[in-house]
Design an enzyme around this catalytic site. Structure first.
Site, PDB file in Angstrom:
ATOM      1  N   CYS A  18      52.213  34.231  34.532  1.00 27.56           N
ATOM      2  CA  CYS A  18      53.564  34.044  35.078  1.00 27.56           C
ATOM      3  C   CYS A  18      53.730  32.769  35.914  1.00 27.56           C
ATOM      4  CB  CYS A  18      53.969  35.292  35.863  1.00 27.56           C
ATOM      5  SG  CYS A  18      55.756  35.420  36.183  1.00 27.56           S
TER       6      CYS A  18
ATOM      7  N   GLU B  93      52.734  40.719  32.023  1.00 23.36           N
ATOM      8  CA  GLU B  93      52.066  40.853  33.320  1.00 23.36           C
ATOM      9  C   GLU B  93      52.145  42.304  33.805  1.00 23.36           C
ATOM     10  OE1 GLU B  93      52.462  38.833  37.815  1.00 23.36           O
ATOM     11  OE2 GLU B  93      53.898  38.339  36.220  1.00 23.36           O
TER      12      GLU B  93
ATOM     13  N   LYS C 183      45.265  35.952  38.742  1.00 25.87           N
ATOM     14  CA  LYS C 183      46.395  35.073  39.042  1.00 25.87           C
ATOM     15  C   LYS C 183      46.106  34.237  40.283  1.00 25.87           C
ATOM     16  CE  LYS C 183      51.474  35.357  39.267  1.00 25.87           C
ATOM     17  NZ  LYS C 183      52.611  36.304  39.267  1.00 25.87           N
TER      18      LYS C 183
END
Length: 262
Positions: A144, A41, A110
């Site tokens: 994540c 990330e 995200k």
């Protein structure tokens, strides 16, 4: 498909240096026969870069994307990586998958932002499932914290994702996510999950490494330690088909019982 995981925090704030690290990792991965390299990330810029997030953010088709496409094409493998994406006034915590011919295959923003830094720095994405075909597998992408939501990964499984790429920045004391949650997600959804983490101290954050390629049997087919490392493992479509036949969770679901979830 041999998959390489780059466990590194690179040099926060130095995009050129991180592109060099990615290039070197791609060369090493290609030498092992890997067809895919997954970086963490926010790899291109660093994670703990404060207000520099906005300054270093680039469009999805910006100069850094072109540089990664060149890396992928020169070494003949696909590359997935995290970076801050600028789109107008908005900045997203994003990831892209570039194919071995330099083509952009997937872009993802995200959807579940973690903690005060991310919620203050980024706009959340709103598309939970993105997919592309690569090496005979249907590949998906998330980032994540997204993988810690069972609904998110199940949505990918129902859409047919076979290999889920997860650039991540997992911090201490959440090691349980890498050690237990990710393998369980792979097992309960009958897929491979390639989880590539940052490592070491970066500002106020301590990243824990422990990158893994988790298989549909719930084991880590490849596992990194805590230091900078490049690890490889194989995502085998035949093993996946056999595992799905032996563990028919998706087929045995009863969606009518789950209406309370939404």
């Amino acid at each position: 498909m041999r998959t390489a995981l780059l466990q590194s925090s690179g040099q926060p704030g130095d995009v050129a240096a991180n592109l060099k690290v990615l290039d070197q990792a791609a060369a090493r991965a290609a030498a092992t026969g890997a067809a895919l390299l997954v970086a963490p990330e926010m790899f291109l810029t660093g994670y703990a870069i404060g207000e520099d997030v906005a300054r270093l953010a680039e469009p999805a088709d910006g100069d850094s994307a072109d540089a990664v496409a060149d890396i992928a094409e020169r070494h003949g493998l696909a590359v997935a990586y995290g970076y801050p994406e600028r789109d107008g006034e908005a900045v997203y915590n994003s990831a892209q998958l570039i194919g071995p011919d330099g083509t952009r295959l997937l872009s993802y923003r995200k959807t579940h932002l973690y903690g005060g830094f991310e919620t203050a720095s980024f706009t959340p994405g709103d598309q939970p499932v993105v997919q592309a075909e690569l090496g005979g597998l249907r590949v998906g992408l998330m980032i994540c914290y997204d993988v810690e939501f069972p609904e998110n990964v199940r949505a990918h499984a129902l859409a047919g994702t076979e290999l889920l790429l997860v650039p991540t920045a997992l911090m201490h004391p959440a090691e349980v996510v890498a050690e237990s949650v990710v393998p369980v997600r792979a097992f309960e959804n009958q897929m491979y999950i390639a989880y590539a983490n940052r490592t070491g101290q970066e500002g106020e954050f301590e990243f824990v490494g422990l990158s893994a390629l988790a298989g549909p049997d719930g084991t880590a087919r490849a596992r990194a330690g805590r230091a900078e490392e490049l690890v490889t493992g194989d995502a085998d479509p035949e093993l996946l088909r056999a595992s799905r036949e032996a563990n028919p969770y998706l087929r045995d679901r009863r969606p009518g019982l789950y209406s309370s979830l939404i």
